[in-house]
Write an enzyme that holds these catalytic residues in place. Sequence first.
Site, PDB file in Angstrom:
ATOM      1  N   PRO A   3       0.822  -1.221   0.000  1.00 66.05           N
ATOM      2  CA  PRO A   3       0.000   0.000   0.000  1.00 66.05           C
ATOM      3  C   PRO A   3       0.853   1.267   0.000  1.00 66.05           C
ATOM      4  CG  PRO A   3      -0.139  -1.133   2.121  1.00 66.05           C
ATOM      5  CD  PRO A   3       0.681  -1.999   1.233  1.00 66.05           C
ATOM      6  N   GLU A  34       2.067  -8.346   8.206  1.00 67.48           N
ATOM      7  CA  GLU A  34       2.295  -6.892   8.279  1.00 67.48           C
ATOM      8  C   GLU A  34       3.177  -6.386   7.143  1.00 67.48           C
ATOM      9  OE1 GLU A  34       0.750  -4.534   9.921  1.00 67.48           O
ATOM     10  OE2 GLU A  34      -0.505  -6.174  10.615  1.00 67.48           O
ATOM     11  N   ARG A  62      -5.045  -6.895 -20.640  1.00 65.23           N
ATOM     12  CA  ARG A  62      -6.018  -6.513 -21.684  1.00 65.23           C
ATOM     13  C   ARG A  62      -5.423  -5.516 -22.673  1.00 65.23           C
ATOM     14  NH1 ARG A  62      -9.545  -2.529 -21.374  1.00 65.23           N
ATOM     15  NH2 ARG A  62     -11.292  -3.833 -21.949  1.00 65.23           N
TER      16      ARG A  62
HETATM   17  N1  SAM Z   1       1.528  -3.112   7.395  1.00 64.92           N
HETATM   18  C1  SAM Z   1       1.446  -2.777   6.007  1.00 64.92           C
HETATM   19  C2  SAM Z   1       1.373  -1.251   5.859  1.00 64.92           C
HETATM   20  O1  SAM Z   1       0.734  -0.623   6.689  1.00 64.92           O
HETATM   21  O2  SAM Z   1       1.920  -0.707   4.889  1.00 64.92           O
HETATM   22  C3  SAM Z   1       0.233  -3.409   5.360  1.00 64.92           C
HETATM   23  C4  SAM Z   1       0.348  -4.878   5.223  1.00 64.92           C
HETATM   24  S1  SAM Z   1      -1.054  -5.607   4.442  1.00 64.92           S
HETATM   25  C5  SAM Z   1      -2.029  -6.082   5.826  1.00 64.92           C
HETATM   26  C6  SAM Z   1      -0.451  -7.140   3.833  1.00 64.92           C
HETATM   27  C7  SAM Z   1      -0.086  -7.157   2.361  1.00 64.92           C
HETATM   28  O3  SAM Z   1      -1.218  -6.865   1.563  1.00 64.92           O
HETATM   29  C8  SAM Z   1       0.950  -6.169   1.917  1.00 64.92           C
HETATM   30  O4  SAM Z   1       2.259  -6.606   2.181  1.00 64.92           O
HETATM   31  C9  SAM Z   1       0.689  -6.058   0.420  1.00 64.92           C
HETATM   32  O5  SAM Z   1       1.315  -7.094  -0.289  1.00 64.92           O
HETATM   33  C10 SAM Z   1      -0.814  -6.258   0.358  1.00 64.92           C
HETATM   34  N2  SAM Z   1      -1.531  -4.994   0.208  1.00 64.92           N
HETATM   35  C11 SAM Z   1      -2.351  -4.424   1.115  1.00 64.92           C
HETATM   36  N3  SAM Z   1      -2.873  -3.284   0.663  1.00 64.92           N
HETATM   37  C12 SAM Z   1      -2.379  -3.102  -0.584  1.00 64.92           C
HETATM   38  C13 SAM Z   1      -2.539  -2.084  -1.563  1.00 64.92           C
HETATM   39  N4  SAM Z   1      -3.304  -1.029  -1.355  1.00 64.92           N
HETATM   40  N5  SAM Z   1      -1.876  -2.214  -2.734  1.00 64.92           N
HETATM   41  C14 SAM Z   1      -1.089  -3.275  -2.963  1.00 64.92           C
HETATM   42  N6  SAM Z   1      -0.888  -4.280  -2.051  1.00 64.92           N
HETATM   43  C15 SAM Z   1      -1.529  -4.187  -0.878  1.00 64.92           C
END
Ligand code: SAM
Length: 261
Positions: free
Chosen positions: A93, A120, A158
């Site tokens: 994210p 995390e 696509r």
């Molecule tokens: N603790 C992290 C942070 O606050 O940045 C978030 C971890 S999230 C619970 C677990 C995983 O979900 C991340 O490592 C990523 O691979 C994926 N993920 C979650 N949100 C995402 C987003 N908006 N875009 C891309 N990947 C995402």
Amino acid sequence: MAERACRLRIHVITLFPEIVRVGVSCSILGRAREAGIIEVEPVDLRSFGEGPHLVVDDYPYGGGPGMVMKPGPVCRAVRAVYNEDSRIILLTPQGRRFDQQWAEEMSRESHLVLVCGRYEGFDERIREVLDAEELSVGDYVLTGGEVAALVVIEAVCRLVPGVVGDPRAPREDSFARGLLEAPRYTRPADFEGHGVPEVLLSGHHERVRRWRLRRSLLRTLQRRPDLLAGAHWDAEMRREMRMVLEELRPEPKRGDGAGAR
Ligand code: SAM
């Protein structure tokens, strides 16, 4: 049986290969894979885990909630599929926000390695050691990167020539020229008292084209004015935009104007 040369290969490194497998098995992506135009292969991160229990995560240094993805298993999994043309992308994210422009750029690559986080997220050294890019699908947090990877795969594939049957479709979609697409209609011509704009029934291709451009400009102005600055403006678009603004200008009130009393 592959019918054509593969244009784009994608490896998805994940603890949940089945999510990816299901996501790319149907509809347009499924057919493009069957035809051999694209290849999408999940790579089971667990099989690169450490010790007898194939561990891929550990407690965070410094304490705090949740677990962190260990660098060893992720780096080994990436290296197992990497070649000199690979583009390595960590889904997080915190990455650059994914958009159509990046989708277009990636659709011209030959090999993408998408790495899905869980828990995390990634140990910071994974990005440093792999010199990977980070990509976010939006300002919200998912539980894992698999759905984010599928968003990227859908948007990128696509745009690969041959994946979508009619090559005009992706070129006319929203964002392709930096605008939202004009409204679409199909049969019946009257639905619960709601009709279809007359011009679309006229069979006059040039008038339809101009109507669509004007409505596309209007819709973008009304819904996503932020896009207009980055649109691919040409003389016709400028002219049509002037018409749109003219149409939107409020009628002068009776009694307005010079000399009116
Ligand atoms: N603790 C992290 C942070 O606050 O940045 C978030 C971890 S999230 C619970 C677990 C995983 O979900 C991340 O490592 C990523 O691979 C994926 N993920 C979650 N949100 C995402 C987003 N908006 N875009 C891309 N990947 C995402």
